[in-house]
Design a protein around this motif. Structure first.
Motif, mmCIF file in Angstrom:
data_model
loop_
_atom_site.group_PDB
_atom_site.id
_atom_site.type_symbol
_atom_site.label_atom_id
_atom_site.label_comp_id
_atom_site.label_asym_id
_atom_site.label_seq_id
_atom_site.Cartn_x
_atom_site.Cartn_y
_atom_site.Cartn_z
ATOM 1 N N TYR A 1 0.479 -1.190 -0.111
ATOM 2 C CA TYR A 1 0.054 0.462 -0.199
ATOM 3 C C TYR A 1 1.253 0.701 0.410
ATOM 4 O O TYR A 1 0.456 2.777 -1.311
ATOM 5 C CB TYR A 1 -0.967 -0.102 1.084
ATOM 6 N N ALA A 2 2.347 1.273 0.943
ATOM 7 C CA ALA A 2 2.459 2.437 0.802
ATOM 8 C C ALA A 2 3.730 2.424 0.032
ATOM 9 O O ALA A 2 3.332 3.343 -1.048
ATOM 10 C CB ALA A 2 3.588 2.500 2.182
ATOM 11 N N GLN B 1 4.901 5.637 -5.177
ATOM 12 C CA GLN B 1 4.398 5.935 -7.089
ATOM 13 C C GLN B 1 3.446 6.644 -7.325
ATOM 14 O O GLN B 1 4.050 7.180 -8.857
ATOM 15 C CB GLN B 1 4.768 4.217 -7.477
ATOM 16 N N ARG B 2 2.159 6.742 -6.717
ATOM 17 C CA ARG B 2 1.623 7.074 -7.349
ATOM 18 C C ARG B 2 1.447 9.312 -7.474
ATOM 19 O O ARG B 2 0.882 9.726 -7.996
ATOM 20 C CB ARG B 2 0.260 6.837 -7.378
ATOM 21 N N TRP B 3 1.736 9.268 -5.889
ATOM 22 C CA TRP B 3 2.133 11.082 -5.363
ATOM 23 C C TRP B 3 3.127 11.012 -4.785
ATOM 24 O O TRP B 3 3.208 12.213 -5.105
ATOM 25 C CB TRP B 3 0.808 10.813 -4.073
ATOM 26 N N GLY B 4 4.070 9.754 -4.667
ATOM 27 C CA GLY B 4 4.948 11.210 -4.604
ATOM 28 C C GLY B 4 5.608 11.066 -3.046
ATOM 29 O O GLY B 4 7.422 11.132 -2.439
ATOM 30 N N TYR C 1 -2.724 14.384 -0.260
ATOM 31 C CA TYR C 1 -2.365 15.270 0.429
ATOM 32 C C TYR C 1 -1.847 15.803 0.425
ATOM 33 O O TYR C 1 -1.385 17.427 -0.072
ATOM 34 C CB TYR C 1 -2.896 15.303 1.941
ATOM 35 N N ASN C 2 -0.082 15.264 0.943
ATOM 36 C CA ASN C 2 1.515 16.106 0.472
ATOM 37 C C ASN C 2 1.678 16.098 -1.142
ATOM 38 O O ASN C 2 2.120 17.110 -1.392
ATOM 39 C CB ASN C 2 1.966 14.601 0.623
ATOM 40 N N ARG C 3 0.676 15.137 -1.815
ATOM 41 C CA ARG C 3 0.619 16.133 -3.377
ATOM 42 C C ARG C 3 0.433 17.798 -3.532
ATOM 43 O O ARG C 3 1.318 18.230 -4.425
ATOM 44 C CB ARG C 3 0.396 14.471 -4.656
ATOM 45 N N LEU C 4 -0.823 17.811 -2.895
ATOM 46 C CA LEU C 4 -1.438 18.692 -3.011
ATOM 47 C C LEU C 4 -0.478 19.808 -2.433
ATOM 48 O O LEU C 4 -0.290 21.064 -3.080
ATOM 49 C CB LEU C 4 -2.913 19.256 -2.418
#
Length: 242
Positions: A74-75, A80-83, A161-164
């Motif tokens: 999951y992590a 991979q999806r958000w960074g 959220y961190n991506r934003l």
């Protein structure tokens, strides 16, 4: 004799239709409640009774993933999806919920005695607030199965959220302290530096950073264990990038 057989056949067909109509009426009246009961039982088992226990040794990320190998997946998928790095995601969860799937803020006390309302709507592994969670669901086509008590979605929420925060505030993914301040205060609060008036929050964000770095160093020693743990995976055809 032919007439008798025809009448007998018509009676059987009539009884069959009557029986079918009876079952349809029963299904109409009792079907929805029974289906609702079954769905409720399934949801209770899926999201409450069968929720995994917090890891026995939360101080070591390798031990956490050894106890719950799918959490690594999951992590890794969220990274991979958000960074956001795996270690930072898990450090957030450590301080937000202590890895408790149904964590909520403690209730306030009316007159110091009576349990009263909770101070916020935070819930689940990532302690996501209702408004932020609804925004996440809308942005990612979430449905009623996408819940905050599921580690998969909790970690994906942290990454999202961190991506934003990264895009809107310019916070690098390598700055867990600043990411956590934005996570806790909201992006608007972070931009206004509301955390300057909260020394306890700043101290907590520094602990998040220290744990993220510690988790990162620990993961370097054991990550290969979790890249090939399924029966269909085998080295060298699986890796953190798969």
């Amino acid at each position: 004799m032919v007439g008798i057989r025809n009448r007998s056949g018509r009676k059987k067909k009539s009884r069959h239709k009557a029986e079918k109509a009876r079952w349809l009426r029963l299904a109409k009246w009792y079907g929805p409640p029974v289906a609702g009961l079954l769905i409720g039982i399934w949801a209770t088992l899926r999201f409450s009774l069968l929720a995994p226990d917090p890891p026995a040794r939360p101080e070591n990320l390798c031990d956490i993933f050894r106890e719950h190998p799918v959490w690594y997946d999951y992590a890794s998928g969220s990274q991979q999806r958000w960074g956001t790095p795996i270690a930072t995601q898990m450090a957030f969860v450590y301080y937000e919920s202590s890895f408790r799937s149904h964590a909520r803020p403690p209730r306030t006390r009316l007159w110091g005695l009576i349990p009263w309302a909770r101070p916020t709507t935070a819930f689940g592994y990532a302690q996501a607030l209702d408004p932020a969670w609804h925004e996440y669901l809308a942005a990612n086509d979430g449905d009623w199965l996408t819940v905050r008590s599921d580690m998969q979605y909790a970690l994906d929420f942290v990454g999202w959220y961190n991506r934003l925060s990264h895009q809107q505030l310019g916070i690098p993914y390598t700055a867990p302290r600043e990411l956590y301040l934005a996570y806790h205060e909201g992006r608007t609060g972070y931009a206004r530096r509301s955390f300057d008036r909260k020394p306890q929050l700043q101290a907590l964000a520094s602990r998040v950073r220290a744990r993220a770095y510690r988790y990162h160093n620990q993961l370097q020693q054991c990550e290969a264990e979790f890249q090939c743990w399924r029966w269909y995976q085998f080295w060298p055809f699986c890796s953190a990038e798969d």
